[in-house]
Design an enzyme around this catalytic site. Sequence first.
Site, PDB file in Angstrom:
ATOM      1  N   GLY A 251       2.806  18.219  26.013  1.00  0.00           N
ATOM      2  CA  GLY A 251       1.786  17.199  26.228  1.00  0.00           C
ATOM      3  C   GLY A 251       0.784  17.443  27.323  1.00  0.00           C
ATOM      4  O   GLY A 251      -0.182  16.676  27.446  1.00  0.00           O
TER       5      GLY A 251
ATOM      6  N   GLU B 193       8.123  21.905  25.803  1.00  0.00           N
ATOM      7  CA  GLU B 193       7.570  22.120  24.451  1.00  0.00           C
ATOM      8  C   GLU B 193       6.053  22.026  24.459  1.00  0.00           C
ATOM      9  O   GLU B 193       5.474  21.175  23.769  1.00  0.00           O
ATOM     10  CB  GLU B 193       8.102  21.036  23.498  1.00  0.00           C
ATOM     11  CG  GLU B 193       9.588  20.916  23.393  1.00  0.00           C
ATOM     12  CD  GLU B 193      10.012  19.644  22.630  1.00  0.00           C
ATOM     13  OE1 GLU B 193       9.165  18.758  22.360  1.00  0.00           O
ATOM     14  OE2 GLU B 193      11.195  19.552  22.302  1.00  0.00           O
TER      15      GLU B 193
ATOM     16  N   GLY C  73       2.296  22.745  23.374  1.00  0.00           N
ATOM     17  CA  GLY C  73       1.597  23.294  22.209  1.00  0.00           C
ATOM     18  C   GLY C  73       0.139  23.514  22.565  1.00  0.00           C
ATOM     19  O   GLY C  73      -0.360  24.628  22.671  1.00  0.00           O
TER      20      GLY C  73
ATOM     21  N   ARG D 213     -10.412  16.983  14.115  1.00  0.00           N
ATOM     22  CA  ARG D 213     -10.221  16.219  15.355  1.00  0.00           C
ATOM     23  C   ARG D 213     -11.388  15.289  15.700  1.00  0.00           C
ATOM     24  O   ARG D 213     -11.152  14.144  16.078  1.00  0.00           O
ATOM     25  CB  ARG D 213      -9.894  17.159  16.533  1.00  0.00           C
ATOM     26  CG  ARG D 213      -8.658  18.035  16.282  1.00  0.00           C
ATOM     27  CD  ARG D 213      -8.135  18.722  17.530  1.00  0.00           C
ATOM     28  NE  ARG D 213      -7.592  17.770  18.460  1.00  0.00           N
ATOM     29  CZ  ARG D 213      -8.216  17.325  19.522  1.00  0.00           C
ATOM     30  NH1 ARG D 213      -9.411  17.776  19.832  1.00  0.00           N
ATOM     31  NH2 ARG D 213      -7.656  16.428  20.292  1.00  0.00           N
TER      32      ARG D 213
ATOM     33  N   CYS E 228     -18.943  15.388   1.746  1.00  0.00           N
ATOM     34  CA  CYS E 228     -19.676  14.202   1.316  1.00  0.00           C
ATOM     35  C   CYS E 228     -19.131  12.914   1.905  1.00  0.00           C
ATOM     36  O   CYS E 228     -18.630  12.053   1.167  1.00  0.00           O
ATOM     37  CB  CYS E 228     -19.680  14.147  -0.200  1.00  0.00           C
ATOM     38  SG  CYS E 228     -20.569  15.556  -0.832  1.00  0.00           S
ATOM     39  N   GLU E 229     -19.135  12.802   3.189  1.00  0.00           N
ATOM     40  CA  GLU E 229     -18.911  11.505   3.824  1.00  0.00           C
ATOM     41  C   GLU E 229     -19.477  11.541   5.240  1.00  0.00           C
ATOM     42  O   GLU E 229     -19.506  12.606   5.876  1.00  0.00           O
ATOM     43  CB  GLU E 229     -17.440  11.096   3.818  1.00  0.00           C
ATOM     44  CG  GLU E 229     -16.444  12.073   4.339  1.00  0.00           C
ATOM     45  CD  GLU E 229     -15.024  11.479   4.230  1.00  0.00           C
ATOM     46  OE1 GLU E 229     -14.730  10.563   5.001  1.00  0.00           O
ATOM     47  OE2 GLU E 229     -14.246  11.938   3.377  1.00  0.00           O
TER      48      GLU E 229
END
Length: 421
Positions: free
Chosen positions: A239, A275, A277, A314, A346-347
């Site tokens: 984190g 941990e 990442g 993201r 297409c958005e």
Amino acid sequence: MDHFLYRDGELYAEDVPVADIAAAVGTPFYLYSTATLTRHYQLFDEALNGMEHMVCYAMKAASNQAILKTLADLGAGMDVVSGGEYARAKAAGVPGDRIVFSGVGKTRPEIKAALEGGIRQFNVESEPELAVISEVAASLGKIAPITIRVNPDVDAKTHAKIATGKSENKFGIPISKARAVYAEAASLPGIDVIGIDVHIGSQLTELDPYELAYQKVAELTEQLRADGHNIRRLDLGGGLGIPYTRTNQAPPLPSDYGALIKRTVGHLGCEIEIEPGRLIAGNAGILVSRVIYVKQGEGRQFLILDGAMNDLIRPAMYDAHHDIVPILEPAPGVEHQPYDVVGPVCESGDTFAKNRMMPPLRAGDLVAFRSAGAYGAVMASEYNTRPLVPEVLAKGDQFAVIRARPDFDEIINRDTIPPWL
Ligand code: LLP
């Protein structure tokens, strides 16, 4: 710090011009730096010096086997959260006794595969899961090493979608119930209780929430030991945040984090696991894309790229900011202009940035999204039948395609037409 720097007016990945890779591979693509991955892993490893420890890379951040092997060769373990990740880690050559299995919904087949293939420990998230792990282990004549993930009810002060340590989140067992659950665990035939696990969220930019959580874990360790449990390993989660812009205040360093770990739990004599990442992979990767069109809208101009939300979700999902830089270094003093940076999907959600001040760009120019190595390629999809974005790894003056771009046939032939059609 990373290894994507301008040299002689153009962006390099280590010693390779990014434009050369774009010419060879086509755009868009993810590009990782071996030296940055290595450096970030080593920062954590060094931060825990003097304590027995293992850095178990949270491979959900970027799980290409070439990345896993790069880290595993340095001594990293892996944190996996699915049977697929477990199989991938094994395929990359990571031994089972360096793989930690996390996640709230482990299924029987996943538990069985991990017990058969070898596992360092399961991080257990609920009482029903504990019972199932015991049952599966006993049926195989094995004993499953476990920690129990406790939820310390701490505010991680991060984006709501990636905070995990409050009582309203689905993760872990409330710390207030922990002693009862440990007692139950100790009574089960297929279970060996070895430690405690905690993970409070992702992209943490302050150390205080860790301090609170780890103090609670230290207290719990002493209580559980007094209850007769042999607590010998603490998994402290991941984190730690990364800088997503070059201007904002940088999050704490792994060395500060390591000092905090020593201060809060060092006296317990436990083996420490972490941990991380994002901090290992995030700034070790960029997404390279090409400008297709510059379109004049009303009162704004759109920079339409060949990369889209399906390649990097993201910004659409968390309103996340990624710096976007041209591959050709802008001349000093060049006037910047506002662009709405968008993809071809297409958005309207397919927007990377609004009113982003950038040097003037033209169709055909290459740009790079920085800090895209973590939760980039792994969260990509084939929405709009856009081929899954390829991945490339640079090392010194070499580069290799580590996931090729599928062609349309490969994508289309995955569908099958039922016999009645
Ligand atoms: N351990 C556990 C149990 C986790 O759930 C996570 C991340 C990590 C470790 C690694 O956290 P890190 O060091 O990478 O912050 N897709 C989101 C992030 C989701 C994080 C999920 N869990 C994003 O793009 O920001």
